[in-house]
Motif scaffolding. Sequence first.
Motif, PDB file in Angstrom:
ATOM      1  N   GLY A 114      10.717   8.989  41.103  1.00 21.68           N
ATOM      2  CA  GLY A 114      11.575   7.812  41.102  1.00 21.68           C
ATOM      3  C   GLY A 114      11.748   7.280  42.519  1.00 21.68           C
ATOM      4  O   GLY A 114      11.817   6.069  42.740  1.00 21.68           O
ATOM      5  N   THR A 115      11.819   8.193  43.464  1.00 22.18           N
ATOM      6  CA  THR A 115      11.924   7.805  44.867  1.00 22.18           C
ATOM      7  C   THR A 115      10.707   6.982  45.276  1.00 22.18           C
ATOM      8  O   THR A 115      10.831   5.913  45.887  1.00 22.18           O
ATOM      9  CB  THR A 115      12.015   9.067  45.750  1.00 22.18           C
ATOM     10  OG1 THR A 115      13.144   9.838  45.338  1.00 22.18           O
ATOM     11  CG2 THR A 115      12.137   8.711  47.217  1.00 22.18           C
TER      12      THR A 115
ATOM     13  N   SER B  81      12.628   7.214  37.021  1.00 22.57           N
ATOM     14  CA  SER B  81      12.373   8.602  37.440  1.00 22.57           C
ATOM     15  C   SER B  81      12.181   9.481  36.220  1.00 22.57           C
ATOM     16  O   SER B  81      12.903   9.346  35.232  1.00 22.57           O
ATOM     17  CB  SER B  81      13.574   9.118  38.246  1.00 22.57           C
ATOM     18  OG  SER B  81      13.517  10.533  38.356  1.00 22.57           O
TER      19      SER B  81
ATOM     20  N   LYS C  56      16.675  13.928  34.076  1.00 20.69           N
ATOM     21  CA  LYS C  56      16.962  12.555  33.608  1.00 20.69           C
ATOM     22  C   LYS C  56      16.788  12.483  32.095  1.00 20.69           C
ATOM     23  O   LYS C  56      16.207  13.382  31.491  1.00 20.69           O
ATOM     24  CB  LYS C  56      16.016  11.563  34.293  1.00 20.69           C
ATOM     25  CG  LYS C  56      15.961  11.691  35.803  1.00 20.69           C
ATOM     26  CD  LYS C  56      17.074  10.961  36.518  1.00 20.69           C
ATOM     27  CE  LYS C  56      17.169  11.454  37.938  1.00 20.69           C
ATOM     28  NZ  LYS C  56      17.427  10.491  38.953  1.00 20.69           N
TER      29      LYS C  56
END
Length: 387
Positions: free
Chosen positions: A60-61, A181, A186
Amino acid sequence: MAVPLLDLKAQYRTIKEEVDAAVIDVLESQYFIMGPKVQALEGEIAAYTNTPHAVGVSSGTDALLISLMAEGIGPEDEVITTPYSFFATAGCITRVCAKPVFVDIDPVDFNIDPANIQAAVTGKTKAVIPIHLYGQMADMDGVMEAAKGHNLSVIEDGAQAIGCEYKGRRAGSIGDYGCFSFFPSKNLGGAGDGGIVTVSDEKRHETLSIMRVHGGRPKYYHRMIGGNFRLDAIQAAILSVKLKKLDAWTDARQKNADLYRGMLRDSGIVVEASELDPKTLDMKGRSGVSLPKSFDDRRHIYNQFVLRTDRRDEMRAFLKERGIGNEVYYPVPFHKQDCFQYLGYQPGDFPVSEIAAEQTIAVPIYPELTEAQIKEVVEAIVAFHKG
Ligand SMILES: *Cc1c(COP(=O)(O)O)cnc(C)c1O
């Protein structure tokens, strides 16, 4: 009875056969980088988010980072976001050498308050990153209107929000980029790191696709500089299996949220939002908890179920003692982080974010949670506030 914050083993037990088969399939093929599994997942996520394209990436970053890079954001540029999120949101802005500019959140949904955007725009502002925190989307009409007025790119941080809707539109389909992400905890998690970017514009889709492989197209010929931002085929194969279950899991999360609401209200410890200062929802001096709001025109997917309470740290310790999993998402807003002191913000600059950082606590909401477990959590919360 202990109740964990998250029980990934319980989920794995329900899908083990399919997940194991998908992994073995990839092992048998020995096709680990890009290829059909990644392509298949991209098509499925594009369809699920109602967006023309999706590009699988390494986390996700990296979804945020590659979007900023693809947008050409760099030194001298400013990017507006909130100080209340996971570190990656602001971290990525500085990694492309741009300057993060913070604006305060709306206390109801914890997301960017579009009314604050205008005043933060300068001649250098290039983009805004609204975050869809905890599984509910930001006020995207307000964000898009502010962005349009100043010609800003919009990068949705949907890391906690796959499947969310705002007025019938899915997270990732409204802004220029949607960043997701697949971190294991998640709501749609892989067996390691992974992420994806959704995008509508053809040109941006092409740029993302090239930047994901170091910016080379054809291979070894570079008109741009990217990175190794690839999603593993094994992750894609697992995620394709899990995506098929996501709506059922979301239903279960929503049902759990309803159970919490009912049981907590019955217990008499709930402070309604209407009793609090609407500008901050500050719980200071109040006993009990206040509940998260789910807007009628947004699909809240409850990546987290977050309560507010004045005695947060004591409540944490009490729940921990009783074996009730909990977490504080984001005890320190970005403007109070050591690494962002150079930006020159002061404590008190973002009071709504600061109050949220002091008063919020997340309790278990994962889909496999049983009604008995929810009751256990509620009993502990009530015992703390009444005891
Ligand atoms: C998890 C998260 C990220 C980062 O995702 P990773 O896959 O862990 O890199 C970014 N923003 C928000 C809001 C998140 O919750």
